[in-house]
Write an enzyme that holds these catalytic residues in place. Structure first.
Site, mmCIF file in Angstrom:
data_model
loop_
_atom_site.group_PDB
_atom_site.id
_atom_site.type_symbol
_atom_site.label_atom_id
_atom_site.label_comp_id
_atom_site.label_asym_id
_atom_site.label_seq_id
_atom_site.Cartn_x
_atom_site.Cartn_y
_atom_site.Cartn_z
ATOM 1 N N ASP A 148 0.821 -1.205 0.000
ATOM 2 C CA ASP A 148 0.000 0.000 0.000
ATOM 3 C C ASP A 148 0.865 1.268 0.000
ATOM 4 O O ASP A 148 0.453 2.287 0.531
ATOM 5 C CB ASP A 148 -0.909 -0.025 1.253
ATOM 6 N N CYS A 190 -24.228 -3.796 0.016
ATOM 7 C CA CYS A 190 -23.167 -2.862 0.406
ATOM 8 C C CYS A 190 -23.563 -1.430 0.063
ATOM 9 O O CYS A 190 -23.294 -0.493 0.824
ATOM 10 C CB CYS A 190 -21.846 -3.241 -0.258
HETATM 11 S S1 SF4 Z 1 -22.067 -9.535 -2.942
HETATM 12 FE FE1 SF4 Z 1 -21.335 -7.764 -4.131
HETATM 13 S S2 SF4 Z 1 -23.118 -6.377 -4.186
HETATM 14 FE FE2 SF4 Z 1 -23.507 -7.872 -2.521
HETATM 15 S S3 SF4 Z 1 -22.695 -6.882 -0.646
HETATM 16 FE FE3 SF4 Z 1 -21.018 -8.140 -1.492
HETATM 17 S S4 SF4 Z 1 -19.842 -6.713 -2.805
HETATM 18 FE FE4 SF4 Z 1 -21.842 -5.753 -2.422
#
Ligand code: SF4
Length: 387
Positions: free
Chosen positions: A170, A234
């Protein structure tokens, strides 16, 4: 969906052996080719101001998708990942470290600390704490992963003295997400983090830029799964709306940016949305169904807490200088924001959690001669005084 047994592109045995000896089982190799189209997209993102006050990201633009800008003559990138997942066992402060401010007066049963002659308010509630992102509970991964990668790079340099091997964690402009995906470490989820079929998204990335050509496995594709077609958990959970669309992040609204990278005043409309987060935020990973199979890390440096999952707000509000912060959090990722910004964050979390017990502590911290701290402390006092 996520595949049950992810397929990893083959890595030359010599490299795999060196990585395994350092406890790094998750690895891949990719060509260090530039990607001008990705650079164009990145520059557009910068032009929209999505990077907030992180001006260093503008300086990174030339090297983000051009590894040769970082190490001239680079041919290949060896990627490794290190799992840091651990369950939250209640967020107790680490044993053997102070849970109350140094030199503080004796506390009562609720942990209320009388200071500057102010009588503590006794609400009977547990002492308020703020949350710490999971990656920062223990020792700073830059040190832990960095030292392992440096040993591998040093050994490769010894074997191939005509070539150069530079280890990074990083610490380069390089888009680790982009090249790690190319190397077969995982795929990019809609929250913009890399997801691996075995470990979900709870892992650190590090890499070695090599001027010696290391053949990537064929095909260096993605064999870890994909986000379920209709999942948007998310995006929906993000309190500040930082995930503006699938794979699109407005970093200037992300709680991780606000609590760690942003050095100044946090916009007032975003403060209440930060909830209990003192340092970073894990919400988009916590709700992700692809993290269900996450396994506990066995890296002692991560398991042994320095900050732990929660830190007493009062502990931060009582710190009066950088030195006392170093005494408590040395070696932890919390050193990046440091004392000033963590005190700023503590004031916001105090207000967001309705911690009226902390009003005397907040008022006492107004003696600190720092405009950013005073702005947030006054804001917190105003909000708590209304309760
Ligand atoms: S599966 Fe994909 S869209 Fe669903 S919470 Fe995880 S990263 Fe987000």
């Amino acid at each position: 969906m996520i595949v049950r047994t992810p397929w990893y592109p083959e890595v030359p045995e010599e490299i795999a052996e060196l990585c395994r000896a350092e406890g790094l089982e998750l690895l891949g190799v990719t060509d260090a080719a530039a990607d001008p189209e990705q650079e164009r997209v990145y520059r557009e993102w910068l032009a929209q101001g999505r990077h907030g006050s992180m001006e260093y990201l503008e300086r990174h633009a030339a090297g983000k998708f051009s590894p040769a800008e970082i190490v001239p003559g680079v041919q290949s990138i060896i990627f490794v990942a290190l799992n840091y997942y651990q369950r939250d066992r209640g967020g107790e402060a680490p044993s053997g470290t102070a849970t109350e401010p140094d030199g503080a007066a004796p506390t009562d049963a609720d942990g209320a600390v009388p200071i500057d002659g102010a009588a503590p308010i006794d609400s009977g509630a547990p002492p308020p704490r703020g949350r710490i992102a999971r990656y920062a509970w223990g020792r700073d991964y830059h040190k832990e992963l960095g030292k392992r990668l440096k040993r591998i790079a040093r050994e490769l340099g010894r074997r191939y003295p005509e070539d150069s091997f530079r280890a990074f964690t990083d610490a380069t402009p390089l888009s680790e997400r982009h090249y790690a995906e190319q190397a077969g470490i995982g795929f990019t989820g809609r929250h913009t983090l890399v997801i691996n079929g075995e470990f979900g998204s709870w892992f650190f990335l590090g890499e070695i830029l090599s001027t010696r050509y290391v053949p990537p496995g064929e095909p260096a594709g993605i064999h870890h799964g994909a986000c379920p077609r209709t999942c948007a958990r998310c995006i929906d959970v993000c309190p500040t709306g930082a995930l503006t669309a699938p794979h699109q992040i407005d970093a200037s609204r992300c709680i991780s940016y606000l609590t760690i990278e942003h050095r100044g005043v946090i916009p007032e409309d975003l403060r209440p949305l930060m909830g209990e987060w003192l340092f970073g935020c894990d919400l988009c990973q916590e709700v992700c169904p692809l993290n269900v199979r996450a396994r506990e890390t066995d890296v002692p440096a991560f398991v042994r807490p320095i900050a732990g999952s929660r830190v007493l707000l009062r502990e931060l509000l009582h710190m009066r200088d950088h030195e006392s912060f170093v005494d408590r959090f040395a070696g932890s990722p919390l050193m990046r924001p440091g004392w000033r910004l963590m005190l700023r964050n503590a004031a916001i979390v105090a207000a967001n959690t309705g911690a009226v017990d902390l009003l005397p502590d907040l008022r006492a911290s107004l003696t600190i001669d720092d405009a950013v701290i005073r702005e947030h402390v006054n804001w917190a006092i105003d909000r708590l005084s209304d309760k």
